[in-house]
Design a protein around this motif. Structure first.
Motif, PDB file in Angstrom:
ATOM      1  N   UNK A 194       2.841   5.879 -16.947  1.00 56.57           N
ATOM      2  CA  UNK A 194       3.067   6.720 -16.190  1.00 56.57           C
ATOM      3  C   UNK A 194       1.700   7.419 -15.929  1.00 56.57           C
ATOM      4  N   UNK A 195       1.075   7.782 -16.836  1.00 55.03           N
ATOM      5  CA  UNK A 195      -0.075   8.696 -16.621  1.00 55.03           C
ATOM      6  C   UNK A 195      -1.449   8.009 -16.823  1.00 55.03           C
ATOM      7  N   UNK A 456      10.064   1.724 -14.479  1.00 55.29           N
ATOM      8  CA  UNK A 456       9.587   2.267 -13.420  1.00 55.29           C
ATOM      9  C   UNK A 456       8.360   1.556 -12.815  1.00 55.29           C
ATOM     10  N   UNK A 457       7.533   0.848 -13.763  1.00 62.48           N
ATOM     11  CA  UNK A 457       6.538  -0.115 -13.258  1.00 62.48           C
ATOM     12  C   UNK A 457       7.178  -1.385 -12.700  1.00 62.48           C
ATOM     13  N   UNK A 461       6.566  -2.868  -9.307  1.00 63.78           N
ATOM     14  CA  UNK A 461       5.759  -4.076  -9.004  1.00 63.78           C
ATOM     15  C   UNK A 461       6.594  -5.048  -8.184  1.00 63.78           C
ATOM     16  N   UNK A 462       7.968  -5.031  -8.196  1.00 62.24           N
ATOM     17  CA  UNK A 462       8.723  -5.603  -7.215  1.00 62.24           C
ATOM     18  C   UNK A 462       8.831  -5.199  -5.832  1.00 62.24           C
ATOM     19  N   UNK A 463       8.823  -3.897  -5.818  1.00 57.45           N
ATOM     20  CA  UNK A 463       8.725  -3.010  -4.394  1.00 57.45           C
ATOM     21  C   UNK A 463       7.224  -3.513  -3.701  1.00 57.45           C
ATOM     22  N   UNK A 464       6.241  -3.532  -4.446  1.00 63.58           N
ATOM     23  CA  UNK A 464       4.827  -3.571  -4.094  1.00 63.58           C
ATOM     24  C   UNK A 464       4.749  -5.007  -3.342  1.00 63.58           C
ATOM     25  N   UNK A 465       5.420  -5.957  -3.847  1.00 62.36           N
ATOM     26  CA  UNK A 465       5.364  -7.263  -3.377  1.00 62.36           C
ATOM     27  C   UNK A 465       6.285  -7.521  -1.903  1.00 62.36           C
ATOM     28  N   UNK A 488      -1.254   2.379  -5.265  1.00 65.41           N
ATOM     29  CA  UNK A 488      -1.790   3.072  -6.395  1.00 65.41           C
ATOM     30  C   UNK A 488      -1.095   2.085  -7.675  1.00 65.41           C
ATOM     31  N   UNK A 489      -0.017   2.294  -7.585  1.00 62.67           N
ATOM     32  CA  UNK A 489       0.854   1.420  -8.718  1.00 62.67           C
ATOM     33  C   UNK A 489       0.381   0.157  -8.744  1.00 62.67           C
TER      34      UNK A 489
END
Length: 569
Positions: A194-195, A456-457, A461-465, A488-489
């Motif tokens: 997260x950070x 969260x990650x 990861x799924x949404x970024x695809x 950024x993620x």
């Protein structure tokens, strides 16, 4: 400049040292802690309530006292305060828990820590529940006061399955709070990575000056030079900086950090690193720190970094970027929403983009990564209703941490606060929420509601695809995961294998209790003097020798004795 920096850093350390002398150290750290059970295969058993409990709530309501540290991102609306807001009303209505705050204080400038340490030294009565963000040293001082109960047995009896699952993802998060007779602090799970740091660069400045984003330290110096000397903001003045940096509290802070620079030279200052041979070494005395300090020295001297960076905390350093005066800032993926989104409000036409971290001369990359816990919760020995914290936190884990489609938290915490329904669809756009967006989960006892480290990650990861949300948690995440955050993620996830995480998480060793504050002060003084040119860079070598002979070698041995005992488990 440096003397002001040293004075600011020295005051809290003096207070810490003084209070340690009056704090009883009755419980020694355990060598190889046996963590509380995190078995989720069976439901909690033997539930007993200290007051009338009906239909999931205390009836009549009971009172649970606490205190709170208010961060810069904790904001209110509708005339609400920490003591009276949508969250406190929810706790009373849903759970029959009347949250009473004995006092609150800002997290900034260590105001909360100072207030709590003074209360401890004055032997004031402690509230039923105390939550400490980060700062395991403060938590351990509270534990050693003898005012708080062993919580391992309560954990096994009262913690819900999902609560246990969250902690079970990394059982080592218990280690800082263990003693010979059990656990005295309940870890607060945090999202993984997260950070962890990514780079943010003014994309419009790169385009205007026709230069590419840097991939190495050498390239970065050329970019910073252009940002300082080629008038990227077009105002005809030499008033811009290459990078925003916050040195006041730490060189490896979360926002506006220089941690990535140490990582580029193969170490991470201020934390304990694992060496290739499996032993631990303190990062600030490793050879890679010297060239990194040399770079910071050069960059301050050349004006790439603001000369008042030693007086800047994370908020002030970020403001240098969001006001349009700095071209680079390093920090977590979530900075896209706050505070970096303010850049576009303050500077018409400005834009930024996340990038990977520059590599050092040997091709190395590194960054300081967060642990899978962000703090701890302690329960007073004299709490009238000690199980009430579990009633409260269980509900948040079972309903907020990973919500179902029918959960009251399926979009965010509270409609009209962190989201609104517009034309039948949820939105977290602050401009569409009456009165603007505030985040009620920050009012909760554990600061962020309830978090399961891995979720969260995985969602990002799924949404970024470009895939649609596959569960309600991803639906909720999508409300705040705009294009800049997902970009950024994606960078964050690509760098998942280069993070340095603090490896020593146990309570202070025997020698740490008497020597660590002095060693840390020597470190702060020497590094500040090097960065600001008051002593030659070779003074680092003298610092290392002094550190080793003044207790550092003994502490290193003690740290490794603990680490090897844990690794054998």
């Amino acid at each position: 400049m440096t003397q002001m920096f040293i004075k600011k850093a020295f005051v809290p350390l003096l207070l810490t040292s003084a209070l340690l002398t009056v704090t009883a150290c009755t419980k020694e750290p355990v060598a190889a802690p046996k963590v509380p059970s995190t078995d989720t295969t069976a439901p909690t058993t033997g539930i007993k309530y200290t007051a009338s409990f009906k239909d999931g709530k205390y009836d009549p309501p009971i009172t649970l006292t606490t205190i709170n540290q208010i961060s810069a991102s904790t904001t209110f609306k509708n005339g609400e305060t920490m003591e009276n807001n949508v969250h406190t009303k929810w706790a009373k209505e849903r759970l029959g828990i009347n949250l009473k705050y004995n006092w609150t204080a800002p997290a900034a400038n260590k105001a909360f820590e100072t207030r709590l340490r003074l209360a401890l030294s004055a032997n004031e009565d402690m509230p039923d529940v105390v939550a400490i963000a980060g700062n395991t040293a403060l938590a351990n001082d509270l534990i050693d006061s003898g005012k708080f109960m062993e919580v391992g047995k309560m954990w096994e009896q009262y913690a819900s399955p999902l609560y246990k699952k969250a902690v079970n993802e990394d059982p080592s998060m218990w280690y800082p709070f263990m003693r010979k007779d059990g656990a005295y602090g309940i870890p607060i799970p945090e999202y993984s990575m997260n950070d962890d740091t990514v780079f943010y660069i003014r994309e419009d400045w790169l385009e205007k000056l026709n230069i590419k984003a840097p991939t190495t330290i050498d390239e970065m110096e050329k970019v910073m030079d252009a940002f300082v000397n080629q008038d990227p903001d077009g105002n005809g003045k030499k008033d811009t900086y290459g990078m925003a940096a916050a040195f006041r509290d730490s060189l490896v802070s979360t926002q506006a950090t220089a941690g990535w620079l140490f990582g580029a030279y193969g170490t991470m200052a201020e934390i304990w690193n694992e060496k290739p041979d499996g032993t631990l070494a303190y990062g600030s005395v490793q050879p890679g720190v010297k060239p990194a300090l040399g770079k910071l020295r050069d960059w301050v001297d050349k004006g790439y970094i603001h000369k008042e960076a030693a007086l800047m905390d994370e908020t002030k350093a970020a403001a240098l970027f969001t006001s349009g005066r700095a071209g680079i800032i390093a920090g977590p993926h979530w900075m896209t929403l706050f505070p970096l989104a303010d850049l576009m409000k303050n500077v018409p036409g400005a834009k930024f983009k996340a990038y990977t971290l520059p590599k050092g001369p040997d091709g190395k990359q590194g960054r300081k990564g967060n642990l899978n816990f962000s703090g701890s919760v302690l329960i007073n020995k004299n709490a009238k209703n000690p199980e009430a914290f579990f009633v409260y936190q269980n509900y948040l884990f079972e309903n907020f941490a990973f919500p179902g489609k029918d959960s009251e938290f399926k979009y965010q915490f509270a409609e009209g606060y962190d989201y609104a329904i517009i034309d039948g669809k949820p939105t977290a756009d602050t401009t569409k929420i009456p009165g603007g967006r505030v985040i009620p989960q920050k009012y909760t006892i554990a600061f962020e509601g309830a978090r399961i480290p891995s979720t969260q990650m995985e969602a990002y990861a799924n949404l970024a695809k470009g895939n649609g949300p596959t569960n309600q948690f991803e639906v909720r995440s999508s409300l705040i995961a705009d294009a800049p955050r997902l970009q950024a993620a994606t960078i964050n996830l690509a760098l998942k294998d280069i993070s340095y995480r603090e490896k020593y998480t146990a309570p202070p060793t025997k020698t740490m209790k008497s020597r660590w504050d002095n060693l840390k002060q020597q470190e702060k003084d020497t590094f500040a003097k090097i960065i600001y040119g008051e002593v030659p860079l070779d003074e680092f070598d003298n610092f290392v020798k002094t550190w080793e002979s003044s207790g550092g070698n003994t502490i290193t041995g003690e740290v490794n004795e603990w680490y090897q005992s844990v690794k054998k488990k």
